[in-house]
Design an enzyme around this catalytic site. Structure first.
Site, PDB file in Angstrom:
ATOM      1  N   LYS A   1       0.719  -1.374   0.099  1.00 41.37           N
ATOM      2  CA  LYS A   1       0.525   0.008   0.349  1.00 41.37           C
ATOM      3  C   LYS A   1       0.663   1.377  -0.301  1.00 41.37           C
ATOM      4  CE  LYS A   1      -3.310   2.390   0.512  1.00 41.37           C
ATOM      5  NZ  LYS A   1      -3.293   2.889  -0.326  1.00 41.37           N
TER       6      LYS A   1
ATOM      7  N   LYS B   1       5.233   3.423   8.554  1.00 34.42           N
ATOM      8  CA  LYS B   1       4.188   3.762   8.460  1.00 34.42           C
ATOM      9  C   LYS B   1       3.323   3.603   8.614  1.00 34.42           C
ATOM     10  CE  LYS B   1       4.063   7.603   5.818  1.00 34.42           C
ATOM     11  NZ  LYS B   1       3.798   8.325   4.329  1.00 34.42           N
TER      12      LYS B   1
ATOM     13  N   LYS C   1       5.277   1.689  -3.070  1.00 27.89           N
ATOM     14  CA  LYS C   1       5.110   3.093  -3.546  1.00 27.89           C
ATOM     15  C   LYS C   1       5.825   3.052  -5.367  1.00 27.89           C
ATOM     16  CE  LYS C   1       4.990   7.480  -2.253  1.00 27.89           C
ATOM     17  NZ  LYS C   1       3.879   7.416  -1.141  1.00 27.89           N
TER      18      LYS C   1
ATOM     19  N   GLY D   1      -2.745   8.329  -4.196  1.00 29.37           N
ATOM     20  CA  GLY D   1      -2.183  10.061  -4.152  1.00 29.37           C
ATOM     21  C   GLY D   1      -1.214   9.884  -3.872  1.00 29.37           C
ATOM     22  N   ASP D   2      -0.295  10.909  -4.217  1.00 32.89           N
ATOM     23  CA  ASP D   2       1.163  11.502  -3.577  1.00 32.89           C
ATOM     24  C   ASP D   2       1.456  12.143  -4.146  1.00 32.89           C
ATOM     25  OD1 ASP D   2       3.225  10.536  -2.049  1.00 32.89           O
ATOM     26  OD2 ASP D   2       5.008  10.985  -3.095  1.00 32.89           O
TER      27      ASP D   2
ATOM     28  N   ASN E   1      -1.970  18.820  -1.566  1.00 33.27           N
ATOM     29  CA  ASN E   1      -3.436  18.261  -0.707  1.00 33.27           C
ATOM     30  C   ASN E   1      -2.708  18.219   0.888  1.00 33.27           C
ATOM     31  OD1 ASN E   1      -3.994  15.439   0.579  1.00 33.27           O
ATOM     32  ND2 ASN E   1      -5.251  16.045  -0.462  1.00 33.27           N
TER      33      ASN E   1
HETATM   34  P1  NDP Z   1       0.745  18.440  -3.531  1.00 34.32           P
HETATM   35  O1  NDP Z   1       1.496  17.656  -5.291  1.00 34.32           O
HETATM   36  O2  NDP Z   1      -0.588  18.153  -3.486  1.00 34.32           O
HETATM   37  O3  NDP Z   1       1.748  18.893  -3.035  1.00 34.32           O
HETATM   38  C1  NDP Z   1       2.981  19.023  -3.134  1.00 34.32           C
HETATM   39  C2  NDP Z   1       3.229  19.989  -2.744  1.00 34.32           C
HETATM   40  O4  NDP Z   1       5.120  20.713  -2.645  1.00 34.32           O
HETATM   41  C3  NDP Z   1       3.047  21.831  -4.135  1.00 34.32           C
HETATM   42  O5  NDP Z   1       2.711  22.660  -3.385  1.00 34.32           O
HETATM   43  C4  NDP Z   1       4.602  21.899  -4.838  1.00 34.32           C
HETATM   44  O6  NDP Z   1       4.453  23.302  -5.395  1.00 34.32           O
HETATM   45  C5  NDP Z   1       5.240  21.091  -3.244  1.00 34.32           C
HETATM   46  N1  NDP Z   1       6.704  20.351  -4.170  1.00 34.32           N
HETATM   47  C6  NDP Z   1       6.118  19.596  -4.602  1.00 34.32           C
HETATM   48  N2  NDP Z   1       7.759  19.045  -4.912  1.00 34.32           N
HETATM   49  C7  NDP Z   1       8.782  20.755  -4.067  1.00 34.32           C
HETATM   50  C8  NDP Z   1       9.829  20.619  -4.455  1.00 34.32           C
HETATM   51  N3  NDP Z   1      10.958  20.071  -5.557  1.00 34.32           N
HETATM   52  N4  NDP Z   1      10.124  21.945  -4.615  1.00 34.32           N
HETATM   53  C9  NDP Z   1       9.574  22.143  -3.914  1.00 34.32           C
HETATM   54  N5  NDP Z   1       8.827  22.830  -3.721  1.00 34.32           N
HETATM   55  C10 NDP Z   1       7.898  21.545  -4.062  1.00 34.32           C
HETATM   56  O7  NDP Z   1       1.298  16.655  -3.214  1.00 34.32           O
HETATM   57  P2  NDP Z   1       0.927  16.069  -1.942  1.00 34.32           P
HETATM   58  O8  NDP Z   1       0.451  17.934  -0.886  1.00 34.32           O
HETATM   59  O9  NDP Z   1      -0.144  14.860  -1.755  1.00 34.32           O
HETATM   60  O10 NDP Z   1       2.335  15.949  -1.097  1.00 34.32           O
HETATM   61  C11 NDP Z   1       2.945  16.818   0.057  1.00 34.32           C
HETATM   62  C12 NDP Z   1       3.688  15.806   0.881  1.00 34.32           C
HETATM   63  O11 NDP Z   1       2.879  14.883   1.395  1.00 34.32           O
HETATM   64  C13 NDP Z   1       4.839  14.415  -0.349  1.00 34.32           C
HETATM   65  O12 NDP Z   1       6.378  14.373   0.379  1.00 34.32           O
HETATM   66  C14 NDP Z   1       3.691  13.235  -0.037  1.00 34.32           C
HETATM   67  O13 NDP Z   1       4.761  12.355  -0.072  1.00 34.32           O
HETATM   68  C15 NDP Z   1       3.610  13.945   1.132  1.00 34.32           C
HETATM   69  N6  NDP Z   1       2.401  12.670   1.617  1.00 34.32           N
HETATM   70  C16 NDP Z   1       1.731  12.997   0.998  1.00 34.32           C
HETATM   71  C17 NDP Z   1       0.761  12.210   1.459  1.00 34.32           C
HETATM   72  C18 NDP Z   1      -1.140  11.997   0.715  1.00 34.32           C
HETATM   73  O14 NDP Z   1      -2.200  11.522   0.968  1.00 34.32           O
HETATM   74  N7  NDP Z   1      -0.991  13.012  -0.872  1.00 34.32           N
HETATM   75  C19 NDP Z   1      -0.499  11.030   2.878  1.00 34.32           C
HETATM   76  C20 NDP Z   1       1.442  11.137   3.334  1.00 34.32           C
HETATM   77  C21 NDP Z   1       2.457  11.563   3.049  1.00 34.32           C
HETATM   78  P3  NDP Z   1       4.554  22.805  -6.666  1.00 34.32           P
HETATM   79  O15 NDP Z   1       2.891  22.858  -6.835  1.00 34.32           O
HETATM   80  O16 NDP Z   1       4.900  24.068  -7.555  1.00 34.32           O
HETATM   81  O17 NDP Z   1       5.504  21.485  -7.306  1.00 34.32           O
HETATM   82  O1  2IT Z   2       2.894   9.044   1.393  1.00 34.78           O
HETATM   83  C1  2IT Z   2       1.390   8.714   1.976  1.00 34.78           C
HETATM   84  O2  2IT Z   2       1.847   7.685   2.744  1.00 34.78           O
HETATM   85  C2  2IT Z   2       0.578   8.161   0.202  1.00 34.78           C
HETATM   86  N1  2IT Z   2       1.268   9.273   0.093  1.00 34.78           N
HETATM   87  C3  2IT Z   2      -0.994   8.250   0.860  1.00 34.78           C
HETATM   88  C4  2IT Z   2      -0.429   6.263   0.529  1.00 34.78           C
HETATM   89  C5  2IT Z   2      -1.882   6.267   0.378  1.00 34.78           C
HETATM   90  O3  2IT Z   2      -1.951   4.437  -0.265  1.00 34.78           O
HETATM   91  O4  2IT Z   2      -3.238   6.637   1.323  1.00 34.78           O
END
Ligand code: NDP
Ligand code: 2IT
Length: 444
Positions: A90, A114, A126, A165-166, A240
């Site tokens: 997952k 996690k 992943k 998503g990620d 997100n």
């Molecule tokens: P999104 O794509 O929704 O948002 C990512 C944000 O971070 C955007 O604002 C983006 O800016 C910025 N960003 C991404 N890459 C860079 C970079 N190299 N330098 C500067 N800014 C950057 O992703 P999420 O919010 O889903 O994910 C954010 C983090 O959280 C990641 O590390 C992800 O692995 C982690 N995560 C996500 C989960 C989820 O459910 N979505 C769960 C657990 C962890 P821009 O739009 O300009 O690229």
């Molecule tokens: O980093 C993470 O935990 C995620 N991007 C969410 C993974 C998931 O299966 O919901």
């Protein structure tokens, strides 16, 4: 040389250039030293750590797609199925030009622990691609997602591997991928999570990572005699995780004054306007430069800088290694007393150590952002029983899970004489369950 150091040396030798993967493995192995020392003969005999750091399976594939001008483009797709000791693989799918096998492996490795911490039956995996969704039309996104799924669908399934998503993968991308999966496999099943509500998605999954981050931060503060209400908070990112962390922090009476994207950052002394942020990022897919049109009192700055503002709490929610040692020093100098990672591994190793040494409460991503995958597992449960739960029910379960995670890792840190070291606590608590399951299942 100790068993752990031997394994670390092998990881570096066998996976050269994969520096994020080395970083993630090193942190876990260093943390679990006392547990490994207790069981060293058995773990060594069974090569438990060697098996832990080697993915069960990894696939790399070609993703050809056609852009709006009729040109054929080719990207590389990955899925790393890291560990299925406690449940089906997952983990999310990252679409970003920086994606390579080392990034996907670091994320897949983190995901093992996690997912274990959530208390739910999910293994670690992943995937992703070096495809850049920025500036692409909906049709181009669809073309890519359909091609990506055409190959990926043979490796996944509701009881095998469940992507989500990620970075760069939100509900639009999940929708296109789900449509193509169903078309090829002729199966309407919960193989992806983060789906839209009309076709099997869970209420509160969109909010879950950000909300969960704030729930566990609140619990950590409470257990340390502090409160989130009235605090000033710094958030990085504007995706997100960031959006819903800001929303929940405001609901609990804190004020978030920053957010950022890959081009710049916002300082809004009156508190970030979440409705404006959602419109800019979720609906219009624009840059943060637009924010000033909604809030003339705010400041937009090019480049890095969110960590330079005076505050109490910092929540990095963008990407790996975005908070380095200089940022950590700035945070401490500016009065920040708690850091909780919304992103995966956003803090560099030396910055983490510095913050901990300065007495900053530090919650690592594999605990702090586990609310997203936990709610994905709740989506899987709903799909299996072909029912949908209310927002309140899912949100309540999410909160319970986050509070449990905190107490679990807090107890683990105390049990091993590292009280207050939540990095060690999270890694030990996550590892122990996986190690027990691996032991019970023999050499596989
Ligand atoms: P999104 O794509 O929704 O948002 C990512 C944000 O971070 C955007 O604002 C983006 O800016 C910025 N960003 C991404 N890459 C860079 C970079 N190299 N330098 C500067 N800014 C950057 O992703 P999420 O919010 O889903 O994910 C954010 C983090 O959280 C990641 O590390 C992800 O692995 C982690 N995560 C996500 C989960 C989820 O459910 N979505 C769960 C657990 C962890 P821009 O739009 O300009 O690229
Ligand atoms: O980093 C993470 O935990 C995620 N991007 C969410 C993974 C998931 O299966 O919901």
């Amino acid at each position: 040389m100790s068993y752990i150091d031997e394994v670390m040396e092998q990881v570096i030798k066998q996976n050269p250039e994969e520096k994020e993967f080395h970083q993630a493995v090193k942190e876990v192995l260093d943390s679990i030293r006392p547990v490994v020392e207790k069981h060293e003969a058995q773990y060594k005999r069974d090569a438990l750590l060697e098996r832990l750091v080697n993915p069960e399976r990894q696939v790399k594939f070609r993703v050809p797609w056609i852009d709006d001008k009729g040109n054929v483009k080719v990207n590389t797709g990955y899925r790393v199925q890291f560990n299925s000791a406690i449940g089906p693989y997952k983990g999310g799918i990252r679409l970003h030009p920086s994606v390579n096998i080392g990034i996907i492996k670091f994320l897949g490795f983190e995901q093992i622990f996690k997912n274990s911490l959530t208390g739910l039956p999910i293994g670690g995996g992943k995937g992703g691609s070096d495809f850049d969704p920025k500036g692409k039309s909906d049709r181009e996104i669809m073309s890519f997602c359909q091609s990506f799924m055409t190959e990926l669908c043979r490796h996944i399934g509701a009881d095998t591997d469940i992507p989500a998503g990620d970075i760069g993968t939100g509900s639009r991308e999940i929708g296109y991928m789900f449509g193509q999966y169903k078309r090829i496999k002729n199966l309407f099943e919960g193989t992806l999570t983060g789906k839209g509500i009309p076709y099997g998605g869970s209420l509160a999954r969109t909010e879950a990572t950000g909300y969960g981050l704030v729930y566990i931060t609140e619990e950590m503060l409470k257990c340390n005699g502090k409160d989130i209400e009235g605090k000033t908070v710094l958030v990085s990112g504007a995706g997100n995780v960031a959006i819903y962390a800001i929303e929940k922090a405001h609901q609990l009476g804190a004020k978030v004054v920053t957010c950022s994207d890959s081009t710049g950052w916002i300082y809004d002394p009156d508190g970030i306007d979440v409705a404006a942020l959602k419109e800019i990022k979720e609906e219009n897919r624009q840059r943060l430069t637009e924010y000033k049109k909604y809030r003339p009192n705010s400041e937009y700055h090019e480049g890095k800088g969110v960590w330079s503002v005076k505050a109490d709490i910092a929540l990095p929610c963008a990407t790996q290694n975005e908070l380095d040692i200089d940022d950590a020093k700035m945070l401490v100098a500016n009065g920040v007393f708690a850091v909780a990672e919304g992103a995966n591994m956003p803090t560099t190793s030396d910055a983490t150590k510095y913050l901990q040494n300065q007495g900053v409460l530090f919650l690592p991503g594999k605990a702090a952002n586990a609310g997203g995958v936990a709610t994905s597992a709740l989506e899987m449960s709903q799909n299996s029983e072909r029912l949908s739960w209310s927002f309140e029910k899912v949100d309540e379960k999410l909160k319970g899970i986050m509070v449990d995670i905190f107490h679990n890792l807090d107890e683990a840190s105390k049990m091993y004489g590292e009280e207050g070291n939540y990095v060690v606590g999270a890694n030990i608590a996550g590892f122990r369950k996986v190690a027990k399951a691996m032991n019970a299942q023999g050499i596989v």
